[in-house]
Write an enzyme that holds these catalytic residues in place. Structure first.
Site, PDB file in Angstrom:
ATOM      1  N   SER A   1       0.831  -1.207   0.000  1.00 61.12           N
ATOM      2  CA  SER A   1       0.000   0.000   0.000  1.00 61.12           C
ATOM      3  C   SER A   1       0.863   1.253   0.000  1.00 61.12           C
ATOM      4  O   SER A   1       2.015   1.227   0.430  1.00 61.12           O
ATOM      5  CB  SER A   1      -0.881   0.006   1.228  1.00 61.12           C
ATOM      6  OG  SER A   1      -0.045   0.104   2.372  1.00 61.12           O
ATOM      7  N   LYS A   2       0.244   2.301  -0.492  1.00 64.67           N
ATOM      8  CA  LYS A   2       0.921   3.592  -0.588  1.00 64.67           C
ATOM      9  C   LYS A   2       1.507   4.049   0.739  1.00 64.67           C
ATOM     10  O   LYS A   2       2.520   4.707   0.786  1.00 64.67           O
ATOM     11  CB  LYS A   2      -0.097   4.658  -1.033  1.00 64.67           C
ATOM     12  CG  LYS A   2      -0.336   4.677  -2.516  1.00 64.67           C
ATOM     13  CD  LYS A   2      -1.311   5.777  -2.858  1.00 64.67           C
ATOM     14  CE  LYS A   2      -2.703   5.241  -2.795  1.00 64.67           C
ATOM     15  NZ  LYS A   2      -3.760   5.872  -3.474  1.00 64.67           N
ATOM     16  N   ARG A   3       0.814   3.716   1.824  1.00 64.67           N
ATOM     17  CA  ARG A   3       1.259   4.216   3.121  1.00 64.67           C
ATOM     18  C   ARG A   3       2.581   3.591   3.560  1.00 64.67           C
ATOM     19  O   ARG A   3       3.344   4.197   4.279  1.00 64.67           O
ATOM     20  CB  ARG A   3       0.179   3.996   4.183  1.00 64.67           C
ATOM     21  CG  ARG A   3      -0.764   5.205   4.302  1.00 64.67           C
ATOM     22  CD  ARG A   3      -1.940   4.902   5.189  1.00 64.67           C
ATOM     23  NE  ARG A   3      -2.750   3.839   4.594  1.00 64.67           N
ATOM     24  CZ  ARG A   3      -3.055   2.703   5.199  1.00 64.67           C
ATOM     25  NH1 ARG A   3      -2.645   2.471   6.414  1.00 64.67           N
ATOM     26  NH2 ARG A   3      -3.805   1.798   4.592  1.00 64.67           N
ATOM     27  N   LYS A   4       2.823   2.357   3.121  1.00 59.56           N
ATOM     28  CA  LYS A   4       4.016   1.664   3.632  1.00 59.56           C
ATOM     29  C   LYS A   4       5.122   1.486   2.605  1.00 59.56           C
ATOM     30  O   LYS A   4       6.239   1.150   2.952  1.00 59.56           O
ATOM     31  CB  LYS A   4       3.600   0.297   4.161  1.00 59.56           C
ATOM     32  CG  LYS A   4       2.530   0.435   5.216  1.00 59.56           C
ATOM     33  CD  LYS A   4       2.507  -0.722   6.165  1.00 59.56           C
ATOM     34  CE  LYS A   4       1.521  -0.450   7.276  1.00 59.56           C
ATOM     35  NZ  LYS A   4       0.623  -1.548   7.515  1.00 59.56           N
TER      36      LYS A   4
END
Ligand code: GLU
Length: 464
Positions: A253-256
């Protein structure tokens, strides 16, 4: 196998090509090339709410950067054009009507209020939220009449009983109870098809033989299979790849993790390293080698050998591999690749001189900017009294030194360090900081030689 056709079907809803798409593109590309077949790009832009206008061009540019050349696509055309779903609307309409005709789909006039109420009540009763078939029994003549004046969607008529079974090249037979399959919307009220209808029609019309995609589509596949059967079409081969994961095993995911291909390009990852790394995610070379080229992968690849364990996408491992690739470039090739990462007008001679020195140290091409820094944008740093004393002594030695060459500089410096009983590391660090303003950088004496006697001594004096 001599007519293998694979495809990727990205939706232009994000910033660019997602690394997850690069990973599926790689396997589709490999599989088609292995069989001397064709690799196709189709843009699935039917979700108009999430559509991002610039993204298609970025997706195609990323594929080109990666070197995954496609044989047919929206910008190059091909025998099955158009390759952009928004340009194929009449085709979907035509086939949807055929399904209605055959009783395999039906018009639905339910209002969003009714559907919302239904969802809520199913949710409260802890039932799966799905359409209840309310409009299924409307006689066709009446439904047609209403459809000409009332807003409507077209839904798939999923058989209530029985099972839908398909075979996956990686996972074997997969069964779904029809009772858990929703009467999927096929044509939305805006006249656009949903993904499910469009993907089946296009894969069929474009003669795609192998549908290789992420495992997140497995639950959609039985709906597709029902559609293939409803049309009387032969199924393609399906292969669902395990999804890439963050190091904590959550879905990439974009967050990680950075997910857009452009990020990897901008950071100075080499396309061949990225593809190699993605190639190791769920598959391994028969001889266990971690580093291999695209053509070696084409040669050795076997889709049946794909593992279903969750592949971890680890940026550090990719960076390490990228470093290996950087080391193997010829100086000329490295310098030419570096140019795109440097401001226009950067001295080419300087790049050529620094590139081989930086080469063993770089994990990404952008790191070169750091090594270039002291040569193009020197920022002095204040030295401690001790560091100044050391620098002063170096000046005295170096002023007399000729020729101003790496070897002589190093020899002289080492002699001085021994004479003065300094710690080598500290003394060299003082010198490095005086001449580069940095604590880490290219080899010290090569740096001094490249700076030239005048400039190096000037910086050292200024440091005092
Ligand atoms: N448009 C889908 C996507 O965005 C394609 C899925 C498939 O390959 O069938 O990934």
């Amino acid at each position: 196998m001599d007519r293998v056709r694979t495809r990727i079907a990205p939706s232009p809803t994000g910033d660019d090509l997602h690394v997850g798409n690069v990973y599926t593109a790689l396997f589709n590309y490999i599989w088609s090339k292995k069989h001397k077949g064709k690799f196709i790009v189709r843009i699935e832009d039917t979700d108009r709410l999430r559509f991002v206008p610039q993204t298609e061009a970025r997706i195609l540019a990323s594929l080109r950067w990666l070197g995954l050349a496609y044989d047919e696509g929206p910008d190059i055309g091909g025998a099955y054009a158009p390759y952009r779903q928004s340009e194929r609307l009449p085709i979907y309409q035509k086939y949807a009507l055929k399904l209605i005709e055959a009783g395999r789909a039906y018009y639905c006039f339910c209002s969003s209020e009714r559907l919302e109420k239904l969802r809520k009540s199913q949710h409260e009763r802890k039932l799966p939220t799905m359409y209840d078939g309310h409009c299924k029994e409307i006689p066709l003549a009446e439904a047609r009449r209403r459809a000409s004046v009332e807003p409507n969607v077209i839904r798939l008529n999923v058989p209530e009983k029985g099972e839908t079974i398909f075979s996956d090249m990686i996972r074997g037979k997969i069964h779904f109870q029809n009772a858990v399959l929703d009467d999927q919307v096929l044509i939305k009220s805006d006249g656009y098809p949903t993904y499910h209808l469009a993907v089946v029609i296009d894969d069929y019309l474009m003669q795609v033989t192998h549908v290789i995609r992420g495992e997140d589509w497995i639950s959609s596949t039985p709906k597709h299979v029902i559609l293939y059967w409803a049309f009387g079409w032969t199924l393609p081969y399906f292969a669902h790849l395990p999804l890439l994961r963050n190091p904590d095993k959550s879905k990439l995911s974009k967050r990680k993790n950075p997910v857009w291909t452009s990020w990897y390009r901008e950071q100075g990852y080499l396309p061949e390293a990225l593809l190699n790394y993605l190639g190791t995610m769920t598959w391994s070379m028969p001889d266990g080698r971690d580093k291999f080229s695209l053509s070696e992968m084409i040669e050795a690849f076997d889709i049946k050998k794909i593992k279903t364990t969750a592949p971890i996408f680890d940026l550090e491992k990719l960076s390490w591999l990228n470093g290996q690739y950087i080391r193997e470039l010829s100086t000329k090739e490295l310098a030419s690749r570096l140019t795109t990462y440097l401001p226009k007008g950067t001295d080419t001679k300087l790049i050529n001189k620094l590139a081989p020195l930086a080469q063993p140290r770089m994990k990404t091409l952008t790191e070169f900017t750091h090594y270039l820094g002291p040569f193009v944008a020197f920022k002095p740093v204040p030295l401690s009294t001790q560091e100044k004393n050391i620098t002063r002594e170096f000046i005295a030695e170096f002023e007399l030194l000729l020729p101003w060459k790496t070897q002589q500089l190093e020899l002289t410096a080492k002699k001085l360090v021994t004479q003065k009983n300094w710690k080598l590391r500290e003394a060299f660090m003082a010198l490095r900081q005086a001449v580069t303003g940095e604590k880490i950088g290219l080899p010290l004496f090569e740096t001094l030689e490249l700076l030239g006697k005048k400039e190096a001594l000037l910086r050292m004096r200024q440091a005092l």
